[in-house]
Design a protein around this motif. Structure first.
Motif, PDB file in Angstrom:
ATOM      1  N   GLY A  13       0.623  -1.402   0.045  1.00 28.97           N
ATOM      2  CA  GLY A  13      -0.295   0.038  -0.234  1.00 28.97           C
ATOM      3  C   GLY A  13       0.513   1.375  -0.182  1.00 28.97           C
ATOM      4  O   GLY A  13       0.494   2.345   0.017  1.00 28.97           O
ATOM      5  N   LEU A  14       2.261   1.785   1.288  1.00 25.82           N
ATOM      6  CA  LEU A  14       3.210   2.720   0.420  1.00 25.82           C
ATOM      7  C   LEU A  14       3.542   2.407  -0.673  1.00 25.82           C
ATOM      8  O   LEU A  14       3.551   4.008  -0.912  1.00 25.82           O
ATOM      9  CB  LEU A  14       3.783   2.153   2.199  1.00 25.82           C
ATOM     10  CG  LEU A  14       3.238   1.761   3.617  1.00 25.82           C
ATOM     11  CD1 LEU A  14       4.449   1.690   3.681  1.00 25.82           C
ATOM     12  CD2 LEU A  14       2.524   3.336   3.713  1.00 25.82           C
ATOM     13  N   VAL A  15       4.075   2.098  -0.863  1.00 23.94           N
ATOM     14  CA  VAL A  15       4.378   1.283  -2.865  1.00 23.94           C
ATOM     15  C   VAL A  15       3.078   2.479  -3.668  1.00 23.94           C
ATOM     16  O   VAL A  15       3.530   3.218  -3.912  1.00 23.94           O
ATOM     17  CB  VAL A  15       4.787   0.267  -3.367  1.00 23.94           C
ATOM     18  CG1 VAL A  15       5.259   0.374  -4.356  1.00 23.94           C
ATOM     19  CG2 VAL A  15       6.171  -0.230  -2.445  1.00 23.94           C
ATOM     20  N   LEU A  53      -0.052   4.735   7.278  1.00 23.56           N
ATOM     21  CA  LEU A  53       0.287   3.726   8.460  1.00 23.56           C
ATOM     22  C   LEU A  53      -1.575   3.722   8.671  1.00 23.56           C
ATOM     23  O   LEU A  53      -1.832   2.556   8.649  1.00 23.56           O
ATOM     24  CB  LEU A  53       1.097   3.499   9.446  1.00 23.56           C
ATOM     25  CG  LEU A  53       2.659   3.441   8.394  1.00 23.56           C
ATOM     26  CD1 LEU A  53       3.652   3.921   9.687  1.00 23.56           C
ATOM     27  CD2 LEU A  53       2.646   2.244   7.976  1.00 23.56           C
ATOM     28  N   LEU A  54      -2.124   4.557   8.874  1.00 20.78           N
ATOM     29  CA  LEU A  54      -3.291   3.945  10.014  1.00 20.78           C
ATOM     30  C   LEU A  54      -4.695   4.013   8.800  1.00 20.78           C
ATOM     31  O   LEU A  54      -5.117   3.412   9.600  1.00 20.78           O
ATOM     32  CB  LEU A  54      -3.193   6.102  10.901  1.00 20.78           C
ATOM     33  CG  LEU A  54      -2.234   6.172  11.789  1.00 20.78           C
ATOM     34  CD1 LEU A  54      -2.620   8.100  12.346  1.00 20.78           C
ATOM     35  CD2 LEU A  54      -2.728   5.142  13.097  1.00 20.78           C
ATOM     36  N   ALA A  55      -4.113   4.965   7.395  1.00 21.30           N
ATOM     37  CA  ALA A  55      -5.556   4.703   6.687  1.00 21.30           C
ATOM     38  C   ALA A  55      -5.322   2.845   6.418  1.00 21.30           C
ATOM     39  O   ALA A  55      -6.343   1.808   6.485  1.00 21.30           O
ATOM     40  CB  ALA A  55      -5.189   5.163   5.707  1.00 21.30           C
ATOM     41  N   PHE A  56      -3.983   2.062   6.364  1.00 22.73           N
ATOM     42  CA  PHE A  56      -4.182   0.908   5.859  1.00 22.73           C
ATOM     43  C   PHE A  56      -4.454  -0.159   6.876  1.00 22.73           C
ATOM     44  O   PHE A  56      -5.506  -0.975   6.765  1.00 22.73           O
ATOM     45  CB  PHE A  56      -2.920   0.212   4.883  1.00 22.73           C
ATOM     46  CG  PHE A  56      -2.557   1.711   3.782  1.00 22.73           C
ATOM     47  CD1 PHE A  56      -2.980   1.107   2.234  1.00 22.73           C
ATOM     48  CD2 PHE A  56      -1.136   2.133   3.684  1.00 22.73           C
ATOM     49  CE1 PHE A  56      -3.248   1.446   1.210  1.00 22.73           C
ATOM     50  CE2 PHE A  56      -1.407   2.538   2.239  1.00 22.73           C
ATOM     51  CZ  PHE A  56      -2.291   2.377   1.267  1.00 22.73           C
ATOM     52  N   HIS A  57      -4.347   0.031   7.964  1.00 19.85           N
ATOM     53  CA  HIS A  57      -4.259  -0.577   8.966  1.00 19.85           C
ATOM     54  C   HIS A  57      -5.588  -0.176   9.600  1.00 19.85           C
ATOM     55  O   HIS A  57      -6.320  -1.872  10.001  1.00 19.85           O
ATOM     56  CB  HIS A  57      -2.560  -0.298  10.100  1.00 19.85           C
ATOM     57  CG  HIS A  57      -1.541  -1.146   9.786  1.00 19.85           C
ATOM     58  ND1 HIS A  57      -1.280  -1.708   9.941  1.00 19.85           N
ATOM     59  CD2 HIS A  57      -0.402  -0.124   9.938  1.00 19.85           C
ATOM     60  CE1 HIS A  57       0.703  -2.120   9.806  1.00 19.85           C
ATOM     61  NE2 HIS A  57       0.418  -0.946   9.095  1.00 19.85           N
ATOM     62  N   SER A  58      -5.960   0.603   9.806  1.00 16.45           N
ATOM     63  CA  SER A  58      -7.623   0.732  10.561  1.00 16.45           C
ATOM     64  C   SER A  58      -8.357  -0.137   8.789  1.00 16.45           C
ATOM     65  O   SER A  58      -9.308  -1.003   9.453  1.00 16.45           O
ATOM     66  CB  SER A  58      -7.777   2.346   9.962  1.00 16.45           C
ATOM     67  OG  SER A  58      -7.269   2.625  11.032  1.00 16.45           O
ATOM     68  N   HIS A  66      -7.489  -3.175  -1.453  1.00 20.17           N
ATOM     69  CA  HIS A  66      -6.249  -2.378  -1.835  1.00 20.17           C
ATOM     70  C   HIS A  66      -6.834  -1.160  -2.284  1.00 20.17           C
ATOM     71  O   HIS A  66      -5.980   0.018  -2.097  1.00 20.17           O
ATOM     72  CB  HIS A  66      -5.410  -2.809  -3.106  1.00 20.17           C
ATOM     73  CG  HIS A  66      -3.809  -2.735  -3.144  1.00 20.17           C
ATOM     74  ND1 HIS A  66      -3.434  -2.254  -1.553  1.00 20.17           N
ATOM     75  CD2 HIS A  66      -3.778  -2.171  -4.113  1.00 20.17           C
ATOM     76  CE1 HIS A  66      -2.266  -1.618  -2.755  1.00 20.17           C
ATOM     77  NE2 HIS A  66      -2.117  -1.326  -4.130  1.00 20.17           N
ATOM     78  N   GLU A  67      -7.042  -1.270  -3.480  1.00 21.18           N
ATOM     79  CA  GLU A  67      -7.085   0.540  -4.921  1.00 21.18           C
ATOM     80  C   GLU A  67      -7.563   1.022  -4.015  1.00 21.18           C
ATOM     81  O   GLU A  67      -7.087   3.262  -3.913  1.00 21.18           O
ATOM     82  CB  GLU A  67      -7.910   0.249  -5.791  1.00 21.18           C
ATOM     83  CG  GLU A  67      -7.875   1.513  -7.090  1.00 21.18           C
ATOM     84  CD  GLU A  67      -8.816   0.664  -8.282  1.00 21.18           C
ATOM     85  OE1 GLU A  67      -8.459   2.147  -9.119  1.00 21.18           O
ATOM     86  OE2 GLU A  67      -9.390   0.050  -8.141  1.00 21.18           O
ATOM     87  N   LYS A  68      -8.381   1.355  -3.178  1.00 19.39           N
ATOM     88  CA  LYS A  68      -9.344   2.369  -2.391  1.00 19.39           C
ATOM     89  C   LYS A  68      -8.929   3.322  -0.843  1.00 19.39           C
ATOM     90  O   LYS A  68      -8.896   4.035  -0.891  1.00 19.39           O
ATOM     91  CB  LYS A  68     -10.918   1.845  -1.934  1.00 19.39           C
ATOM     92  CG  LYS A  68     -12.393   1.456  -2.938  1.00 19.39           C
ATOM     93  CD  LYS A  68     -13.329   1.243  -3.084  1.00 19.39           C
ATOM     94  CE  LYS A  68     -13.732   1.476  -4.013  1.00 19.39           C
ATOM     95  NZ  LYS A  68     -15.103   1.586  -4.030  1.00 19.39           N
ATOM     96  N   GLY A 185     -10.555   4.755   6.442  1.00 18.51           N
ATOM     97  CA  GLY A 185     -10.110   3.312   6.283  1.00 18.51           C
ATOM     98  C   GLY A 185     -11.146   2.406   6.669  1.00 18.51           C
ATOM     99  O   GLY A 185     -10.966   1.501   6.013  1.00 18.51           O
ATOM    100  N   ALA A 186     -11.809   2.687   7.990  1.00 20.63           N
ATOM    101  CA  ALA A 186     -12.657   1.694   8.814  1.00 20.63           C
ATOM    102  C   ALA A 186     -13.873   1.901   7.125  1.00 20.63           C
ATOM    103  O   ALA A 186     -14.141   0.537   7.247  1.00 20.63           O
ATOM    104  CB  ALA A 186     -13.463   2.795  10.031  1.00 20.63           C
ATOM    105  N   VAL A 187     -14.184   2.983   6.893  1.00 22.52           N
ATOM    106  CA  VAL A 187     -15.090   3.084   6.186  1.00 22.52           C
ATOM    107  C   VAL A 187     -14.947   2.850   5.111  1.00 22.52           C
ATOM    108  O   VAL A 187     -15.984   1.506   4.620  1.00 22.52           O
ATOM    109  CB  VAL A 187     -16.034   4.566   6.197  1.00 22.52           C
ATOM    110  CG1 VAL A 187     -16.726   4.523   5.073  1.00 22.52           C
ATOM    111  CG2 VAL A 187     -16.450   5.019   6.669  1.00 22.52           C
ATOM    112  N   LEU A 188     -13.987   2.350   4.254  1.00 23.41           N
ATOM    113  CA  LEU A 188     -14.060   1.788   3.370  1.00 23.41           C
ATOM    114  C   LEU A 188     -13.711   0.140   3.511  1.00 23.41           C
ATOM    115  O   LEU A 188     -12.999  -0.621   2.188  1.00 23.41           O
ATOM    116  CB  LEU A 188     -12.417   1.960   2.798  1.00 23.41           C
ATOM    117  CG  LEU A 188     -12.322   3.691   1.801  1.00 23.41           C
ATOM    118  CD1 LEU A 188     -11.083   4.254   1.594  1.00 23.41           C
ATOM    119  CD2 LEU A 188     -13.454   4.212   0.711  1.00 23.41           C
ATOM    120  N   GLY A 189     -13.069  -0.181   4.779  1.00 26.34           N
ATOM    121  CA  GLY A 189     -12.887  -1.975   4.921  1.00 26.34           C
ATOM    122  C   GLY A 189     -14.498  -2.194   5.137  1.00 26.34           C
ATOM    123  O   GLY A 189     -14.189  -3.131   5.736  1.00 26.34           O
TER     124      GLY A 189
END
Length: 325
Positions: A13-15, A53-58, A66-68, A185-189
């Motif tokens: 995700g960071l990449v 980091l917070l967005a991906f882990h949440s 991944h894309e969103k 991140g939580a909403v998108l997950g």
């Protein structure tokens, strides 16, 4: 979990965020080379990438998209970068993270317009998540940041400030952006409403802890470590928790009071303020306050199902209060 694992878990995700930023800059190479140079300068500076980091882990706590999440992480980090460009322009700062600022190279007027451009591009990343709710979060966060910056501007060089006023400012300055990343991140997950709220609260409390530690390091770290002058907030008349405690503990003749009242030699006053901090227990008390909010953040995760991403968020909550302690 150590901090390296926190990064490694979401490396893909960071990449993706880095690729988005490279594409943003390269798109202007031929059509607007001056803008390309500005983008390349600001987007190649590196940083902590805490918000991605917070967005991906949440988001990864639930149904990973991944894309969103790459768009969400890009939006939150680019908004952060835009705020730094505006901050440096307003403060007329020459250095950020050891590199020349946009305003020192291209001038204040162009830096402010460039910051506006970055906010607009960040909004486009938010729109690319295809979530109207995330776009709403983005707008709310921008309002919170502007509110916090206005509060800071109107309170500059004012001695009588309360902890609640300080808290309100740093929620707008830092914590709101952390909450954008965790809540978005939580909403998108596809998290439940309870989990969305828990992760928003986590972001707010983590952001408060993070900013308190940043305010401590403004006094205790070296100019090389900070990438900017030591005690720059104090010199610019911004009341932070260490300065507030200095005024409380030493109510008589005080270097903070002299700096805010433009009395005496500024460098000597700063040196005296740092000396007083080191001789007192103020730094430890400030770290204790940061730890209090870090622990609140950890408790916000109590209802979140345990997995590697939750452990990563817990590790981040620990890490923010251990920086250069």
């Amino acid at each position: 979990m150590d901090i390296k694992q926190v990064y490694t878990l979401v490396k893909e995700g960071l990449v993706g965020v880095e690729d988005n930023f490279k594409a943003l800059a390269s798109a202007k190479i031929e059509t607007f080379p001056e803008l390309h140079k500005m983008l390349e300068h600001i987007l190649s500076g590196g940083g902590k990438v805490v918000r991605p980091l917070l967005a991906f882990h949440s988001g990864s706590l639930f149904n990973y998209n991944h894309e969103k999440l790459v768009y969400m992480a890009s939006a939150s980090e680019l908004m952060h970068i835009a705020t730094l460009v505006h901050d440096d322009a307003i403060d007329k700062a020459n250095v950020r993270r050891g590199r020349a600022t946009i305003n020192s190279i291209w001038g204040v007027d162009r830096a402010i317009i460039f910051g506006d451009y970055l906010f607009a591009k960040a909004a486009q990343f938010a729109v690319s998540t295809e979530s109207l709710r995330v776009v709403g979060f983005f707008a709310e966060t921008l309002a919170a940041i502007s509110h916090g910056e206005l509060r800071q501007g109107f309170s500059a060089y004012k001695l009588n400030q309360t902890f609640d006023e300080y808290l309100e400012r740093i929620i707008g300055k830092t914590a709101a952006l952390f909450a954008l990343a965790t809540e978005g991140g939580a909403v998108l997950g596809g998290a439940s409403e309870q989990d969305v709220k828990s992760l928003r609260d986590f972001g707010i409390n983590l952001g408060i802890a993070f900013q308190i530690v940043d305010d401590i390091l403004d006094f205790t770290a070296s100019e090389k470590e900070l990438g900017k002058p030591v005690a720059s907030d104090l010199i610019q008349g911004t009341m932070t928790l260490p300065s507030m405690m200095l005024l409380e503990r030493f109510p008589g003749d005080n270097p903070v009071r002299r700096i805010f009242n433009n009395e005496g030699d500024s460098k000597k006053n700063v040196a005296e303020a740092i000396d007083l901090l080191k001789k007192s227990d103020i730094i430890e008390d400030c770290y204790s306050k940061a730890t209090e909010y870090s622990e609140k953040a950890r408790r916000n995760l109590d209802t979140i199902p345990d997995n590697k991403n939750r452990q990563a968020l817990m590790a981040l909550a620990d890490f923010v209060v251990k920086r250069s302690k």
